[in-house]
Enzyme design. Structure first.
Site, PDB file in Angstrom:
ATOM      1  N   GLY A   1     -25.690  -1.556  -8.362  1.00 18.72           N
ATOM      2  CA  GLY A   1     -25.677  -2.512  -7.263  1.00 18.72           C
ATOM      3  C   GLY A   1     -26.322  -1.951  -6.019  1.00 18.72           C
ATOM      4  O   GLY A   1     -26.854  -2.681  -5.181  1.00 18.72           O
ATOM      5  N   PHE A   2     -26.317  -0.637  -5.854  1.00 21.37           N
ATOM      6  CA  PHE A   2     -26.896   0.029  -4.692  1.00 21.37           C
ATOM      7  C   PHE A   2     -28.419   0.043  -4.790  1.00 21.37           C
ATOM      8  O   PHE A   2     -29.129  -0.128  -3.816  1.00 21.37           O
ATOM      9  CB  PHE A   2     -26.358   1.456  -4.647  1.00 21.37           C
ATOM     10  CG  PHE A   2     -26.714   2.244  -3.423  1.00 21.37           C
ATOM     11  CD1 PHE A   2     -25.797   2.386  -2.398  1.00 21.37           C
ATOM     12  CD2 PHE A   2     -27.943   2.865  -3.283  1.00 21.37           C
ATOM     13  CE1 PHE A   2     -26.108   3.120  -1.267  1.00 21.37           C
ATOM     14  CE2 PHE A   2     -28.274   3.593  -2.161  1.00 21.37           C
ATOM     15  CZ  PHE A   2     -27.337   3.724  -1.149  1.00 21.37           C
TER      16      PHE A   2
ATOM     17  N   VAL B   1     -31.585   4.661  -9.715  1.00 20.39           N
ATOM     18  CA  VAL B   1     -31.259   6.084  -9.674  1.00 20.39           C
ATOM     19  C   VAL B   1     -32.327   6.819 -10.471  1.00 20.39           C
ATOM     20  O   VAL B   1     -32.638   6.437 -11.612  1.00 20.39           O
ATOM     21  CB  VAL B   1     -29.863   6.364 -10.265  1.00 20.39           C
ATOM     22  CG1 VAL B   1     -29.553   7.853 -10.196  1.00 20.39           C
ATOM     23  CG2 VAL B   1     -28.799   5.556  -9.531  1.00 20.39           C
TER      24      VAL B   1
ATOM     25  N   ASP C   1     -14.042   0.437  -7.117  1.00 20.48           N
ATOM     26  CA  ASP C   1     -15.063   0.035  -8.095  1.00 20.48           C
ATOM     27  C   ASP C   1     -15.075   1.003  -9.271  1.00 20.48           C
ATOM     28  O   ASP C   1     -16.129   1.446  -9.726  1.00 20.48           O
ATOM     29  CB  ASP C   1     -16.436  -0.029  -7.433  1.00 20.48           C
ATOM     30  CG  ASP C   1     -17.422  -0.890  -8.233  1.00 20.48           C
ATOM     31  OD1 ASP C   1     -16.956  -1.677  -9.084  1.00 20.48           O
ATOM     32  OD2 ASP C   1     -18.628  -0.769  -8.018  1.00 20.48           O
TER      33      ASP C   1
ATOM     34  N   GLN D   1     -29.914   1.542 -13.074  1.00 19.33           N
ATOM     35  CA  GLN D   1     -29.926   0.646 -11.923  1.00 19.33           C
ATOM     36  C   GLN D   1     -28.508   0.202 -11.634  1.00 19.33           C
ATOM     37  O   GLN D   1     -27.801  -0.239 -12.534  1.00 19.33           O
ATOM     38  CB  GLN D   1     -30.804  -0.582 -12.218  1.00 19.33           C
ATOM     39  CG  GLN D   1     -30.830  -1.620 -11.113  1.00 19.33           C
ATOM     40  CD  GLN D   1     -31.945  -1.368 -10.106  1.00 19.33           C
ATOM     41  OE1 GLN D   1     -32.932  -0.704 -10.407  1.00 19.33           O
ATOM     42  NE2 GLN D   1     -31.791  -1.890  -8.907  1.00 19.33           N
TER      43      GLN D   1
END
Length: 819
Positions: free
Chosen positions: A510-511, A514, A625, A508
């Protein structure tokens, strides 16, 4: 038996000698007239005697030539007077020294050697012709390539450091039989636009013209070979250090650059068929090459007679002397500039093509061509400007000196003149330009309408470009064109992930989550699914597609396509079986799966990927990032940089940008970005430095707290480095497999990357050179940014707040507001 023992002893001695034929050690020294030879047999080191003198010197020369062509001299200003008793040896303090018969030192490598290297250093003549003094594990303490004489060999760097005495130059011999310092020298000057300059004493004698990103502006081929085929590489770290390296295209040929005692710089190569040196290029080669031949505001053209003339709008300052061929007084303006005076018409520019531009340019940062022109026009002292995509904006606020008209190449120089000097041509040009602009605008409008109509017809079939906000890309909207990418049907993605089953969830971010999936053809994929509650949305989604679709590098994750249906937005990537770096690095049960050799490979892979983003790709990308969770590992633990939702595309000449919307992750953000919203390549370098120190220590920066002084991981590394105790910093899991020299180098480079001020940090190209030991003398790192742990401050205020800080350190920040 005695005979057999003697034979064995002789064989052992010969074996020992043959394995060290290219070295001088504490027990094996060199006496006159003995020599050592590089392992490939290309170069010799030993004593030599120039013609017409009894003085003897220690030098390096080509071993396979019938003539002794010396390329480096050690004791050039302090020769031996005869051939008796001279020696080259490693002294007790670890230095390489030349001694005479009375054991008096005539020359020394003169480096400060640590006590641990006393008796352990050795000198080796490399196949490149470089003589290196090495400590244990191959650490280079000194090298002849850093102390050249009159010759530059392939892969030797000429370096200049601004505002210091460090200037690596070739220094000519004083005469054909005298290697001592002559009056001519050549090197890179320290102006914003680097160029090669031959100096006669302290005055310029010849210059190459500025570097335009690929070649030197004022150099032309004047021999049998092309000068630029020599493969020049110029590195400018924008912090005051510039270096120039060349490598000859045909490595099988012997080649070099040499500066003669008469001041001629020559590129030559050895023609083995004719057994002679052939000249490929030399300078100065004509009268126009002599610095300032035609004086101020004069221009030289070797094809004209006379060779000197005044620039357009100028006349000889002294007509009588000019007519006699004495052009040193130069030229003066015919008409004074108006400089925006009331009632007068604005000054204009006349374009001169194929020009070796004048010396002493000023560099105007971050301007496009129109801004460059207008900036010069607004400055009453500005006499000319040049805009070149590789070099940027140059302007001249002083006399134009050493200008030359070239048959080809060069740059376009715009000379500022009074309006009356140009007649009415400029007004006619303006009318024509205005008419053309109106027509062009009409055509563009029609094309846009047709394009938009066509796009609307195809809507729903392909993911089309939608005009992004400028905050996403950081460049002009007109340049932000989103290419089409393969579009996956939503139902096929659902099938591939077994309806996003929890067991297929890889992680997991921030977007959003997955998932692992498998397509009908058996290809494994990683599906990144945007959550509406993630705090990220269309901007980040479109940004990541726009960025990653244009990139292709083995150390960047590969985007296979995307899926857009209703509110669902997904990115489909190649699947990497070893997940992200943090899942192994910070897990006490798995970090042993990353031995030193794997971590070292990961460090280099990340640096190569970052170099591609900053310098080598079609776009200039600032990631913003970079962190351990965004480094994915393939089946062989090779790293791939991922997650470009926060990335910014920079303009070709853009160095930094500001934003009110600070994105990134606690523990990885640079001070200037976290506190002021300023980001650049150097903010990515800071994140890279944090990541490098995490890989070495196995500790997460955001969760680290050294109790003694509430130090962060960066502060702790800096403390141990100053105490010469970096061994205590490294992860115990790699203590048995690492090489101390490599660890020390990596810690050093990591600390240089996390220095508090951006201008102190190296760019990623310099970082790679440091890691590859191409730069032997590293600067001392200054205070890191965020030396003290944020965690400790939170603990001091409240334990409850501490828990919040610990959780926040693992997620991306989307907005920071000052209070």
């Amino acid at each position: 038996m005695v005979v057999l023992n003697s034979i064995l002893f002789i064989c052992f001695f010969l074996l020992q000698y043959s394995t060290a034929v290219d070295k001088i050690t504490a027990t094996k020294f060199l006496t006159d007239p003995d020599t050592i030879i590089s392992s490939n047999g290309a170069f010799n080191l030993g004593f030599f005697q120039p013609p017409n003198t009894t003085n003897r010197y220690v030098g390096i020369w080509y071993s396979r030539l019938h003539i002794k062509n010396v390329v480096w001299v050690a004791n050039r200003n302090n020769p031996l007077n005869d051939s008796s008793g001279g020696s080259i040896r490693i002294s007790e303090d670890g230095n390489l020294r030349i001694l005479n018969a009375r054991n008096r030192t005539l020359w020394s490598s003169n480096v400060s050697v640590s006590h641990q290297f006393y008796g352990n250093s050795e000198a080796q003549l490399l196949d490149s012709g470089n003589l290196v003094l090495m400590g244990p594990k191959g650490m280079i303490l000194w090298q002849s390539f850093k102390h050249p004489t009159d010759t530059a060999l392939p892969n030797m760097k000429l370096t200049v450091t601004r505002n210091s005495d460090i200037r690596m130059m070739l220094q000519a011999w004083n005469g054909p039989s005298d290697p001592s310092y002559g009056k001519f020298s050549v090197g890179i000057d320290s102006f914003a636009f680097p160029q090669l300059v031959i100096f006669n004493g302290d005055k310029p004698y010849w210059r190459s013209g500025p570097w335009n990103g690929q070649i030197f502006n004022g150099i032309q081929n004047n021999g049998s070979d092309n000068f630029n085929d020599a493969g020049f590489i110029l590195e400018n770290d924008r912090q005051g250090t510039i270096s120039l390296t060349y490598s000859y295209a045909n490595e099988s040929l012997l080649s070099n650059y040499g500066l003669s005692y008469t001041g001629i710089l020559t590129q030559r190569w050895w023609d083995d068929s004719k057994k002679e040196w052939r000249v490929a290029w030399k300078a100065p080669n004509t009268q126009c090459d002599i610095y300032g031949k035609c004086g101020a505001f004069g221009s030289c053209n070797k094809l004209n007679s006379p060779i000197c003339s005044c620039l357009k709008g100028f006349k000889p300052k002294n007509k009588l002397e000019w007519s006699k061929g004495n052009w040193r007084n130069g030229c003066i303006r015919k008409m004074p500039l108006q400089c925006n005076s009331e009632g007068g018409k604005e000054d204009e520019f006349v374009r001169l093509v194929a020009i070796k531009v004048p010396d002493n340019a000023d560099w105007l940062i971050g301007l496009d061509e129109d801004e460059c022109r207008n900036q010069c026009l607004r400055n009453c002292t500005c006499a000319a400007y040049v805009f070149e995509s590789g070099a940027g904006c140059m302007s001249w606020n002083r006399d134009l000196v050493d200008t030359e008209e070239m048959p080809e190449g060069g740059m376009d120089l715009y000379i500022r003149l009074a309006h009356s000097e140009l007649g009415h041509d400029s007004e006619k040009t303006a009318v024509i330009a205005a008419t053309g602009s109106i027509g062009a605008a009409t055509i563009v409008t029609l094309v846009f309408i047709l394009w938009r109509w066509h796009a609307l017809k195809k809507q729903g079939k392909k993911l089309q470009y939608r005009k992004p906000e400028s905050d996403i890309f950081g460049v002009d909207e007109n340049h932000a064109q989103l290419e089409e990418v393969p579009l996956f049907e939503f139902k096929k993605v659902v099938t591939a992930t077994n309806n996003f089953q929890e067991t297929n969830k890889l992680g997991q971010g921030g977007f959003g989550p997955v998932y692992r999936g498998k397509l009908e053809d058996g290809q494994e994929i990683a599906v990144k699914r945007l959550l509406r509650s993630s705090g990220q949305g269309d901007k980040e989604f479109m940004n990541e597609v726009a960025v990653i679709s244009k990139l292709q590098h083995r150390n960047l994750v590969r985007l296979l396509g995307c899926s857009v249906e209703g509110e669902e937005k997904m990115l489909i990537y190649e699947y990497l079986p070893n997940k992200s770096l943090d899942t192994l690095l910070f897990d006490p049960t798995k970090h042993e799966l990353l031995p030193w050799v794997k971590r070292y490979n990961i460090i280099h892979g990340i640096s190569r990927g970052l170099l591609y983003l900053h310098r080598d790709s079609r776009l200039k990308i600032i990631h913003r990032d970079l962190k351990a969770s965004n480094i994915l590992l393939d089946e062989n633990l090779n790293p791939k940089i991922s997650d470009f939702g926060m990335a910014r595309i920079f303009g070709e000449k853009q160095d930094q940008d500001d934003t009110r919307r600070v994105v990134g992750t606690y523990g990885y953000m640079s001070p200037e970005y976290a506190m002021g919203g300023r980001f650049s390549e150097k903010s990515d370098v800071f994140s890279y430095g944090v990541l490098l120190l995490e890989i070495l220590s196995g500790k997460r920066n955001s969760l680290f707290w050294y109790e003694e002084k509430s130090l962060s991981l960066l502060g702790y590394a800096y403390k141990l480095w100053k105490e010469n105790n970096v061994v205590s910093f490294i992860d115990p899991a790699i203590a048995e497999t690492c090489f101390l020299g490599e660890i020390q180098k990596c810690v050093w480079v990591g600390l240089l990357c996390v220095q508090e001020f951006a201008e102190d940090r190296p760019d990623i190209a310099i970082v790679i050179s440091m890691l590859h030991s191409e730069i032997a003398d590293l600067p001392c790192p200054k205070q890191p940014g965020f030396t003290h742990s944020q965690k400790s401050k939170d603990l001091a205020s409240s334990s409850k707040q501490s828990d919040q800080t610990l959780s926040a350190n693992n997620v991306s920040i989307t907005v920071l507001s000052a209070r």
